[in-house]
Design a protein around this motif. Structure first.
Motif, short mmCIF file in Angstrom:
data_model
loop_
_atom_site.label_atom_id
_atom_site.label_comp_id
_atom_site.label_asym_id
_atom_site.label_seq_id
_atom_site.Cartn_x
_atom_site.Cartn_y
_atom_site.Cartn_z
N TYR A 156 37.06 68.90 32.50
CA TYR A 156 37.97 67.96 31.84
C TYR A 156 38.47 68.53 30.52
O TYR A 156 37.90 69.46 29.98
CB TYR A 156 37.27 66.62 31.58
CG TYR A 156 36.84 65.93 32.84
CD1 TYR A 156 37.75 65.20 33.60
CD2 TYR A 156 35.54 66.02 33.30
CE1 TYR A 156 37.37 64.56 34.77
CE2 TYR A 156 35.14 65.38 34.47
CZ TYR A 156 36.06 64.67 35.20
OH TYR A 156 35.68 64.05 36.35
N THR A 157 39.50 67.89 29.97
CA THR A 157 40.07 68.29 28.69
C THR A 157 39.13 67.94 27.54
O THR A 157 38.94 68.75 26.62
CB THR A 157 41.42 67.59 28.47
OG1 THR A 157 42.27 67.91 29.56
CG2 THR A 157 42.06 68.02 27.17
N ASN A 158 38.54 66.75 27.58
CA ASN A 158 37.82 66.24 26.41
C ASN A 158 36.37 65.84 26.67
O ASN A 158 35.82 65.04 25.92
CB ASN A 158 38.56 65.01 25.85
CG ASN A 158 39.94 65.38 25.35
OD1 ASN A 158 40.11 66.43 24.74
ND2 ASN A 158 40.92 64.55 25.61
N LYS A 159 35.77 66.37 27.75
CA LYS A 159 34.35 66.09 27.96
C LYS A 159 33.73 67.21 28.78
O LYS A 159 34.43 68.04 29.35
CB LYS A 159 34.13 64.72 28.63
CG LYS A 159 34.53 64.62 30.07
CD LYS A 159 34.18 63.21 30.60
CE LYS A 159 34.06 63.20 32.09
NZ LYS A 159 33.56 61.94 32.62
N GLU B 123 44.54 72.65 38.52
CA GLU B 123 45.34 71.48 38.25
C GLU B 123 44.88 70.32 39.12
O GLU B 123 44.79 70.45 40.33
CB GLU B 123 46.82 71.80 38.55
CG GLU B 123 47.80 70.79 38.04
CD GLU B 123 47.99 69.61 38.98
OE1 GLU B 123 48.35 68.53 38.49
OE2 GLU B 123 47.77 69.74 40.19
N THR C 269 43.59 61.02 34.86
CA THR C 269 42.91 61.97 33.98
C THR C 269 43.13 63.39 34.48
O THR C 269 42.89 63.67 35.66
CB THR C 269 41.39 61.67 33.94
OG1 THR C 269 41.19 60.32 33.52
CG2 THR C 269 40.65 62.60 33.01
N ASP C 270 43.57 64.29 33.59
CA ASP C 270 43.71 65.70 33.97
C ASP C 270 42.33 66.30 34.22
O ASP C 270 41.39 66.03 33.46
CB ASP C 270 44.39 66.48 32.85
CG ASP C 270 45.84 66.08 32.64
OD1 ASP C 270 46.49 65.65 33.61
OD2 ASP C 270 46.31 66.20 31.50
N TYR C 271 42.22 67.10 35.27
CA TYR C 271 40.98 67.82 35.53
C TYR C 271 41.27 69.11 36.29
O TYR C 271 42.39 69.34 36.76
CB TYR C 271 39.98 66.94 36.31
CG TYR C 271 40.37 66.65 37.73
CD1 TYR C 271 39.99 67.49 38.77
CD2 TYR C 271 41.12 65.52 38.06
CE1 TYR C 271 40.35 67.22 40.08
CE2 TYR C 271 41.49 65.25 39.36
CZ TYR C 271 41.10 66.11 40.37
OH TYR C 271 41.46 65.84 41.66
#
Length: 123
Positions: free
Chosen positions: A51-54, A13, A87-89
């Motif tokens: 990351y969620t999207n990369k 998280e 940004t979530d990471y």
């Protein structure tokens, strides 16, 4: 001294708020990996950010001297690229010698600051 820790740690998280209240750098919202090296050798650290999207980014590199601690703010990681705010990471921290990793977050978006701290997951 006995060597404590593991060579691989996971922080599932992560999130760096883009703003905060109070003086910088002390009260800037941030995430920190607190790394303790109790061994007689310096620890070479590599961090990979997910990351969620990369695609993942890394490795970010650091050294923790023998029988020392280092607090690495994710806000200050720049190479290979800055960790984005809001940004979530998640991350994987790998070391060539056993270390102990604790994760800390200071969220100062409100005047009443919030501090979170937990031991990372080790493998």
């Amino acid at each position: 001294m006995k060597t404590f820790g593991k060579k691989a740690w996971v922080i599932a998280e992560g999130f760096i708020p883009s703003y905060g209240n109070g003086p910088k750098p002390e009260f800037e919202s941030h995430e920190t990996a607190c790394i303790l090296n109790t061994s007689n050798q310096k620890a070479q650290i590599e961090i990979t950010i997910f990351y969620t999207n990369k695609d993942p980014v890394g490795p970010y590199k650091a050294t923790v001297e023998a029988q020392r601690t280092k607090h690495l703010r994710f806000n200050e990681l720049k190479d290979p690229e800055p960790v984005p705010k809001d940004t979530d990471y998640a991350c994987v921290i790998e070391s060539d010698v056993p270390v102990v990793v604790q994760h800390t977050r200071l969220d100062s978006r409100q005047a009443e600051n919030a501090l979170l701290s937990t031991i990372a997951y080790s493998e």
